[in-house]
Design a protein around this motif. Structure first.
Motif, PDB file in Angstrom:
ATOM      1  N   PRO A  73       0.815  -1.229   0.000  1.00  0.00           N
ATOM      2  CA  PRO A  73       0.000   0.000   0.000  1.00  0.00           C
ATOM      3  C   PRO A  73       0.842   1.269   0.000  1.00  0.00           C
ATOM      4  CG  PRO A  73      -0.902  -1.592   1.542  1.00  0.00           C
ATOM      5  CD  PRO A  73       0.428  -2.133   1.100  1.00  0.00           C
ATOM      6  N   ALA A  74       1.916   1.283   0.793  1.00  0.00           N
ATOM      7  CA  ALA A  74       2.786   2.464   0.809  1.00  0.00           C
ATOM      8  C   ALA A  74       3.507   2.636  -0.519  1.00  0.00           C
ATOM      9  CB  ALA A  74       3.797   2.343   1.946  1.00  0.00           C
ATOM     10  N   LEU A  75       3.939   1.527  -1.120  1.00  0.00           N
ATOM     11  CA  LEU A  75       4.609   1.599  -2.413  1.00  0.00           C
ATOM     12  C   LEU A  75       3.660   2.115  -3.485  1.00  0.00           C
ATOM     13  CD1 LEU A  75       7.074   0.992  -4.192  1.00  0.00           C
ATOM     14  CD2 LEU A  75       6.239  -1.353  -4.427  1.00  0.00           C
ATOM     15  N   ALA A  76       2.418   1.638  -3.473  1.00  0.00           N
ATOM     16  CA  ALA A  76       1.443   2.096  -4.456  1.00  0.00           C
ATOM     17  C   ALA A  76       1.138   3.576  -4.277  1.00  0.00           C
ATOM     18  CB  ALA A  76       0.157   1.274  -4.345  1.00  0.00           C
ATOM     19  N   GLY A 108      -0.910  -2.280  -5.331  1.00  0.00           N
ATOM     20  CA  GLY A 108      -1.427  -1.686  -4.108  1.00  0.00           C
ATOM     21  C   GLY A 108      -2.052  -2.614  -3.100  1.00  0.00           C
ATOM     22  N   ASP A 109      -2.446  -3.833  -3.479  1.00  0.00           N
ATOM     23  CA  ASP A 109      -3.154  -4.701  -2.546  1.00  0.00           C
ATOM     24  C   ASP A 109      -2.176  -5.546  -1.757  1.00  0.00           C
ATOM     25  OD1 ASP A 109      -5.582  -3.751  -3.326  1.00  0.00           O
ATOM     26  OD2 ASP A 109      -5.890  -5.295  -4.852  1.00  0.00           O
ATOM     27  N   ARG A 110      -2.336  -5.514  -0.445  1.00  0.00           N
ATOM     28  CA  ARG A 110      -1.587  -6.409   0.432  1.00  0.00           C
ATOM     29  C   ARG A 110      -2.577  -7.455   0.916  1.00  0.00           C
ATOM     30  NH1 ARG A 110       0.776  -3.911   5.768  1.00  0.00           N
ATOM     31  NH2 ARG A 110      -1.452  -3.708   6.144  1.00  0.00           N
ATOM     32  N   ARG A 111      -2.517  -8.635   0.333  1.00  0.00           N
ATOM     33  CA  ARG A 111      -3.497  -9.670   0.624  1.00  0.00           C
ATOM     34  C   ARG A 111      -2.984 -10.608   1.703  1.00  0.00           C
ATOM     35  NH1 ARG A 111      -4.175 -12.038  -5.207  1.00  0.00           N
ATOM     36  NH2 ARG A 111      -1.930 -11.666  -5.097  1.00  0.00           N
TER      37      ARG A 111
END
Length: 295
Positions: free
Chosen positions: A197-200, A267-270
């Motif tokens: 999420p932070a990278l996105a 963006g998704d961290r699953r």
């Protein structure tokens, strides 16, 4: 928890008009490229888009005949180079601030975030003065624009990375290092998947800001490195509002598509659970249990 009714109504009274105003601005900018002259002649037309983005095929060769293609290609290329560099450097600085203790850490963090305290015009003039003579003569090149993008947008990547690192326990890094993984392997295989999420957020912000910035690069562009924003300003100065609005519409659509693609791919961290087969000692049968797993 649900907000108190009075506070919720007060917040809606502030937020809803602002959202409506923002939507109206975008709708006007979007519609302005499809009419003859916004405010005078509302006859529908695609002439502005043909002027800006016409494509001609002659002898099987595609020619980008529109007047806006050169600036658009230059802007996308420079923004695409600057965005991952900004995100990577920002996360690396955030890792140093969150995981490494060293002297001068406060001054280092201040210098990394200082770009937000400098006006864009001052930053652009500073780059012209600093890189206008040998041995670092870069004025008029795309490299100086990329460096300006990186320095200008770096604080967002640093703050997003710092917030994400504070949510990750240090025991994850320690466990990886105890299993003889190198620091680089720990960052790539353990930490980075949890920082999506932070990278996105850093990638999206850096790309969008690089595509739309004006003040920081107004003194750095040349005829060979003209950007989309300076092209639009030039068209507005000439009174050609139709082409400027058509170009703005294309930028809005392009950045919306890029934002969606980055969010979808990065963006998704699953967080999931995987089945682990454990054999029962008494019967020898397999007992399926669930263990947490991050993907």
């Amino acid at each position: 928890m649900r907000l108190p009714d009075g506070l919720r109504r007060a917040a809606l009274c502030v937020v809803v008009p602002w959202l409506v105003f923002t939507l109206v601005v975008y709708v006007f900018a979007f519609c302005g490229g499809f009419v003859q002259t916004w405010g005078r002649n509302y006859t529908p037309t695609l002439a502005h888009f043909r002027t800006a983005f016409s494509v001609v095929v002659e002898g099987g060769v595609v020619q980008w005949a529109g007047v806006a293609w050169d600036s658009l290609f230059t802007t996308v290329r420079l923004a695409a180079v600057a965005a991952p560099l900004t995100a990577g450097l920002g996360l690396l600085i955030a890792w140093l601030l969150a995981r490494v203790q060293f002297r001068g850490q406060g001054a280092f963090e201040f210098s990394a975030l200082m770009a937000f305290a400098i006006p864009g015009t001052v930053l652009g003039v500073s780059y012209v003065l600093a890189f206008n003579a040998p041995p670092l003569e870069m004025t008029g090149t795309g490299l100086i624009i990329v460096l300006c993008f990186i320095f200008r947008n770096l604080p967002v990547g640093v703050r997003a990375g710092s917030a994400a690192f504070k949510q990750l326990d240090k025991s994850l890094d320690e466990a990886s290092l105890m299993l003889r993984a190198s620091t680089a392997r720990t960052l790539w295989s353990v930490t980075l998947p949890l920082l999506k999420p932070a990278l996105a957020a850093s990638l999206i912000y850096s790309f969008v800001r690089s595509m739309t910035t004006v003040s920081a690069v107004i003194f750095l562009v040349t005829a060979q490195t003209e950007l989309a924003t300076t092209f639009i300003i030039g068209r507005v100065g000439q009174g050609d509002y139709g082409v400027a609005l058509a170009y703005s519409t294309a930028l809005i659509v392009l950045m919306a598509v890029v934002t969606g693609l980055v969010q979808w791919r990065v963006g998704d961290r699953r967080l999931g659970r995987r089945a682990v087969a454990a054999r029962r000692p008494d019967t020898g049968a397999a007992d399926v249990r669930h263990a947490p797993a991050a993907t």
